[in-house]
Write a protein that holds these residues in place. Structure first.
Motif, PDB file in Angstrom:
ATOM      1  N   ALA A   1      48.137  28.555  63.785  1.00  0.00           N
ATOM      2  CA  ALA A   1      48.187  28.985  62.387  1.00  0.00           C
ATOM      3  C   ALA A   1      49.465  29.769  62.140  1.00  0.00           C
ATOM      4  CB  ALA A   1      46.967  29.840  62.046  1.00  0.00           C
ATOM      5  N   VAL A   2      49.997  29.640  60.942  1.00  0.00           N
ATOM      6  CA  VAL A   2      51.223  30.361  60.585  1.00  0.00           C
ATOM      7  C   VAL A   2      51.069  30.943  59.181  1.00  0.00           C
ATOM      8  CG1 VAL A   2      52.756  28.983  62.038  1.00  0.00           C
ATOM      9  CG2 VAL A   2      52.281  28.241  59.706  1.00  0.00           C
ATOM     10  N   PRO A   3      51.648  32.125  58.946  1.00  0.00           N
ATOM     11  CA  PRO A   3      51.626  32.687  57.593  1.00  0.00           C
ATOM     12  C   PRO A   3      52.713  32.048  56.741  1.00  0.00           C
ATOM     13  CG  PRO A   3      52.728  34.202  59.076  1.00  0.00           C
ATOM     14  CD  PRO A   3      52.256  33.055  59.919  1.00  0.00           C
ATOM     15  N   SER A   4      52.498  32.002  55.441  1.00  0.00           N
ATOM     16  CA  SER A   4      53.475  31.392  54.539  1.00  0.00           C
ATOM     17  C   SER A   4      54.753  32.208  54.455  1.00  0.00           C
ATOM     18  CB  SER A   4      52.872  31.230  53.136  1.00  0.00           C
ATOM     19  OG  SER A   4      52.392  32.474  52.650  1.00  0.00           O
ATOM     20  N   ARG A   5      54.697  33.511  54.782  1.00  0.00           N
ATOM     21  CA  ARG A   5      55.896  34.337  54.885  1.00  0.00           C
ATOM     22  C   ARG A   5      55.625  35.510  55.801  1.00  0.00           C
ATOM     23  NH1 ARG A   5      54.422  35.398  49.228  1.00  0.00           N
ATOM     24  NH2 ARG A   5      53.804  37.582  48.926  1.00  0.00           N
ATOM     25  N   LYS A   6      56.654  36.232  56.178  1.00  0.00           N
ATOM     26  CA  LYS A   6      56.535  37.282  57.182  1.00  0.00           C
ATOM     27  C   LYS A   6      56.040  38.602  56.615  1.00  0.00           C
ATOM     28  CE  LYS A   6      60.324  35.512  60.060  1.00  0.00           C
ATOM     29  NZ  LYS A   6      61.635  35.870  60.670  1.00  0.00           N
ATOM     30  N   VAL A   7      56.218  38.818  55.337  1.00  0.00           N
ATOM     31  CA  VAL A   7      55.931  40.120  54.746  1.00  0.00           C
ATOM     32  C   VAL A   7      55.055  39.954  53.513  1.00  0.00           C
ATOM     33  CG1 VAL A   7      58.064  41.166  55.588  1.00  0.00           C
ATOM     34  CG2 VAL A   7      58.046  40.024  53.361  1.00  0.00           C
ATOM     35  N   PRO A   8      54.346  41.011  53.098  1.00  0.00           N
ATOM     36  CA  PRO A   8      53.547  40.910  51.877  1.00  0.00           C
ATOM     37  C   PRO A   8      54.398  40.858  50.604  1.00  0.00           C
ATOM     38  CG  PRO A   8      53.408  43.123  52.805  1.00  0.00           C
ATOM     39  CD  PRO A   8      54.123  42.291  53.808  1.00  0.00           C
ATOM     40  N   THR A   9      55.641  41.334  50.675  1.00  0.00           N
ATOM     41  CA  THR A   9      56.495  41.414  49.498  1.00  0.00           C
ATOM     42  C   THR A   9      56.727  40.046  48.872  1.00  0.00           C
ATOM     43  OG1 THR A   9      57.652  43.249  50.561  1.00  0.00           O
ATOM     44  CG2 THR A   9      58.685  42.291  48.598  1.00  0.00           C
ATOM     45  N   SER A  10      56.489  39.973  47.548  1.00  0.00           N
ATOM     46  CA  SER A  10      56.720  38.734  46.817  1.00  0.00           C
ATOM     47  C   SER A  10      58.049  38.759  46.067  1.00  0.00           C
ATOM     48  CB  SER A  10      55.575  38.496  45.820  1.00  0.00           C
ATOM     49  OG  SER A  10      55.759  37.310  45.099  1.00  0.00           O
ATOM     50  N   VAL A  11      58.467  39.968  45.655  1.00  0.00           N
ATOM     51  CA  VAL A  11      59.667  40.089  44.823  1.00  0.00           C
ATOM     52  C   VAL A  11      60.549  41.228  45.330  1.00  0.00           C
ATOM     53  CG1 VAL A  11      60.550  40.478  42.488  1.00  0.00           C
ATOM     54  CG2 VAL A  11      58.358  39.298  42.809  1.00  0.00           C
ATOM     55  N   LEU A  12      61.841  40.970  45.453  1.00  0.00           N
ATOM     56  CA  LEU A  12      62.832  42.024  45.671  1.00  0.00           C
ATOM     57  C   LEU A  12      63.516  42.298  44.340  1.00  0.00           C
ATOM     58  CD1 LEU A  12      64.548  43.859  47.574  1.00  0.00           C
ATOM     59  CD2 LEU A  12      66.168  41.951  47.689  1.00  0.00           C
TER      60      LEU A  12
ATOM     61  N   PRO B   1      53.700  32.131  41.223  1.00  0.00           N
ATOM     62  CA  PRO B   1      52.608  31.166  41.391  1.00  0.00           C
ATOM     63  C   PRO B   1      51.545  31.745  42.332  1.00  0.00           C
ATOM     64  CG  PRO B   1      54.739  30.075  41.605  1.00  0.00           C
ATOM     65  CD  PRO B   1      55.014  31.549  41.552  1.00  0.00           C
ATOM     66  N   ALA B   2      50.311  31.316  42.161  1.00  0.00           N
ATOM     67  CA  ALA B   2      49.199  31.876  42.928  1.00  0.00           C
ATOM     68  C   ALA B   2      49.432  31.799  44.431  1.00  0.00           C
ATOM     69  CB  ALA B   2      47.901  31.146  42.568  1.00  0.00           C
ATOM     70  N   GLU B   3      50.058  30.704  44.891  1.00  0.00           N
ATOM     71  CA  GLU B   3      50.272  30.547  46.332  1.00  0.00           C
ATOM     72  C   GLU B   3      51.332  31.495  46.882  1.00  0.00           C
ATOM     73  OE1 GLU B   3      52.651  27.208  44.283  1.00  0.00           O
ATOM     74  OE2 GLU B   3      50.714  28.232  44.048  1.00  0.00           O
ATOM     75  N   ASP B   4      52.125  32.116  45.973  1.00  0.00           N
ATOM     76  CA  ASP B   4      53.161  33.052  46.405  1.00  0.00           C
ATOM     77  C   ASP B   4      52.803  34.511  46.153  1.00  0.00           C
ATOM     78  OD1 ASP B   4      55.045  31.175  47.356  1.00  0.00           O
ATOM     79  OD2 ASP B   4      55.698  30.733  45.316  1.00  0.00           O
ATOM     80  N   LEU B   5      51.610  34.750  45.594  1.00  0.00           N
ATOM     81  CA  LEU B   5      51.246  36.120  45.254  1.00  0.00           C
ATOM     82  C   LEU B   5      51.130  36.981  46.512  1.00  0.00           C
ATOM     83  CD1 LEU B   5      50.521  38.077  42.987  1.00  0.00           C
ATOM     84  CD2 LEU B   5      48.131  37.368  43.246  1.00  0.00           C
ATOM     85  N   ARG B   6      50.580  36.417  47.557  1.00  0.00           N
ATOM     86  CA  ARG B   6      50.464  37.121  48.845  1.00  0.00           C
ATOM     87  C   ARG B   6      50.577  36.091  49.962  1.00  0.00           C
ATOM     88  NH1 ARG B   6      46.047  37.812  45.982  1.00  0.00           N
ATOM     89  NH2 ARG B   6      46.586  40.013  45.677  1.00  0.00           N
ATOM     90  N   PRO B   7      50.884  36.545  51.178  1.00  0.00           N
ATOM     91  CA  PRO B   7      51.003  35.585  52.295  1.00  0.00           C
ATOM     92  C   PRO B   7      49.686  34.821  52.515  1.00  0.00           C
ATOM     93  CG  PRO B   7      51.901  37.724  52.904  1.00  0.00           C
ATOM     94  CD  PRO B   7      51.187  37.911  51.602  1.00  0.00           C
ATOM     95  N   VAL B   8      49.824  33.557  52.818  1.00  0.00           N
ATOM     96  CA  VAL B   8      48.665  32.713  53.094  1.00  0.00           C
ATOM     97  C   VAL B   8      48.790  32.191  54.523  1.00  0.00           C
ATOM     98  CG1 VAL B   8      47.419  30.621  52.462  1.00  0.00           C
ATOM     99  CG2 VAL B   8      48.461  32.036  50.677  1.00  0.00           C
TER     100      VAL B   8
END
Length: 454
Positions: free
Chosen positions: A343-354, A438-445
């Motif tokens: 399994a892998v997370p969609s990104r490394k950090v919870p941050t969605s926006v810089l 988008p919903a899939e980018d709101l938090r890591p999945v």
């Protein structure tokens, strides 16, 4: 990929690895609560006397003491000395006894905590690890149907995780003990401890140990191993046991109980349950149903989820609180998920926006934007410096942040906001009071990887 740490047996995760662990814990918690289990947490330490009441694990217990003991303070010694708990069931039994007047029975609890065992570190075995337990405890009695329900709850929980197929293997210690008694082996616990080593050392060495340690004859050792070889995905194990020609009342009781659990569980979760008469479980407090769970193709990892029925672990002497429970070895499971890329997370950090900075004076303004986004549940962080936009975007890429927010001021003094998806390069106008990713980018999945290596 899980890494080795400088202190063997005490795993630490990188942020992206921790996201996988948190996903596992969240799924388990949500599923347990769906089935009506309440969360508790017990203290990390118990007295040595309490921890060693059941099971032969004294060599694995970590004692707790101050570096500089104060002799005048009368530091606890012997059975009163403090030690770190090695599982969550023994502390839970103490918790039930001490709080019985405040609990409603049958009491359903789940518990997710660290535990400690002084084992030799290897993959699947750590000295500090996380367990996730569910138990149901009764006051005086506990209907046997909970043995069935606990199996189904755990099947539901594990089925929601991004892991390979698994098999819940079930046995009954009454069945095993009654059989051993029926063939003349009186030290049932000793036989069970040796049968429990079957997958590790093989049948020949187990037979040798039964003969040398317990005085079993060659025929008795062969019969014990023949019983342990029985595996079925339905209740046909009953006929196979009967065919061995052994009779005993406790054996009959264990056969009936195991048939009830396997029959119902296999009907509701076909393909996930097996009656495996080699399952023994090493801890002595189990009295009936016992469970172990293995990942298909990863059996050498050992059980990722195990437990059983216990009748007298929680007791005041005058009253007992029988229970049944299952425990997920979260750290063992997550270690394998990471090492095999399950399994892998969609990104490394919870941050969605810089939120970027135009200049150093715009930091407060950027914080205003971040505050509006966070108020609507959008995770964001503000750039630390007003470097060139290219460098700020590069920072977001390294962190795995998908969006960068830009704020500029026009000649008329009005603020203009735009947000850029740095993966696609698309940049569009945005209102900080209304925009959301988008919903899939709101938090890591955390997603399962299609091909899982064994």
């Amino acid at each position: 990929m899980a890494r080795k740490t400088s202190l063997s047996g005490f795993p630490e995760w990188l942020p992206e690895e921790r996201l996988v662990e948190l996903h596992v814990l969240d799924v388990l918690r949500e599923t347990f609560e769906l089935h009506g289990f309440s969360s508790i947490e017990t203290r990390a330490v118990e007295t040595v006397g309490h921890l060693l009441r059941k099971g032969e694990i004294d060599k694995e217990v970590y004692a707790v003491s101050r570096l500089q003991e104060d002799e005048d303070a009368g530091s606890p010694k012997g059975e009163d000395q403090l030690a770190l708990h090695f599982d969550l069931t023994v502390p839970f039994a103490r918790y039930v006894v001490e709080n019985s007047g405040y609990l409603t029975f049958p009491f359903r609890r789940y518990q997710m905590q660290k535990v400690w065992r002084g084992e030799r570190p290897q993959e699947g075995r750590a000295r500090e690890f996380t367990q996730a337990d569910i138990d149901v405890v009764g006051d005086g009695t506990l209907p046997f149907r909970y043995d069935v329900e606990l199996a189904l709850v755990m099947i539901d929980a594990l089925s929601r995780l991004p892991i390979p197929p698994f098999t819940l293997r079930i046995n009954n210690r009454k069945l095993a003990e009654g059989f051993y008694r029926g063939i003349g082996l009186t030290d049932a616990d000793g036989v069970l401890r040796n049968i429990d080593k079957l997958e590790k050392i093989g049948p020949e060495k187990v037979a040798e140990a039964l003969r040398e340690e317990l005085g079993a004859t060659a025929e008795q050792a062969a019969a014990a191993l023949e019983l342990a070889s029985i595996r079925t995905d339905d209740t046909s194990f009953v006929e196979q046991v009967r065919a061995l020609g052994v009779t005993d009342e406790l054996l009959d009781e264990g056969l009936a109980e195991l048939a009830e659990v396997v029959g119902e569980a296999s009907r509701r979760a076909p393909g996930k349950v097996v009656a495996d008469l080699s399952i023994a479980r090493g801890l002595d407090y189990y009295t009936g149903t016992v469970y172990e769970t293995v990942l298909v193709g990863h059996e050498h990892l050992g059980s990722i989820c195990s437990g059983g029925r216990y009748e007298s672990l929680a007791s005041t002497g005058k009253k007992t609180y029988p229970g049944v429970g299952l425990s997920v070895g979260v750290t063992r499971l997550v270690t394998r998920m990471l090492s095999q890329g399950m399994a892998v997370p969609s990104r490394k950090v919870p941050t969605s926006v810089l939120v970027s900075l135009v200049d150093e004076e715009s930091w407060s303004q950027a914080q205003d934007v971040a505050g509006q986004l966070r108020a609507r549940g959008v995770s964001c962080e503000v750039s630390a410096t007003a470097a060139k936009f290219g460098k700020q975007i590069k920072y977001a890429e390294r962190r795995g942040i998908p969006f960068v927010w830009f704020t500029t001021r026009g000649e008329d003094g009005a603020l203009a906001h735009e947000v850029k998806d740095i993966r696609s390069g698309e940049q569009v106008p945005a209102d900080p009071a209304a925009w959301a990713p988008p919903a899939e980018d709101l938090r890591p999945v955390v997603r399962a990887v299609a091909a899982v290596g064994a």
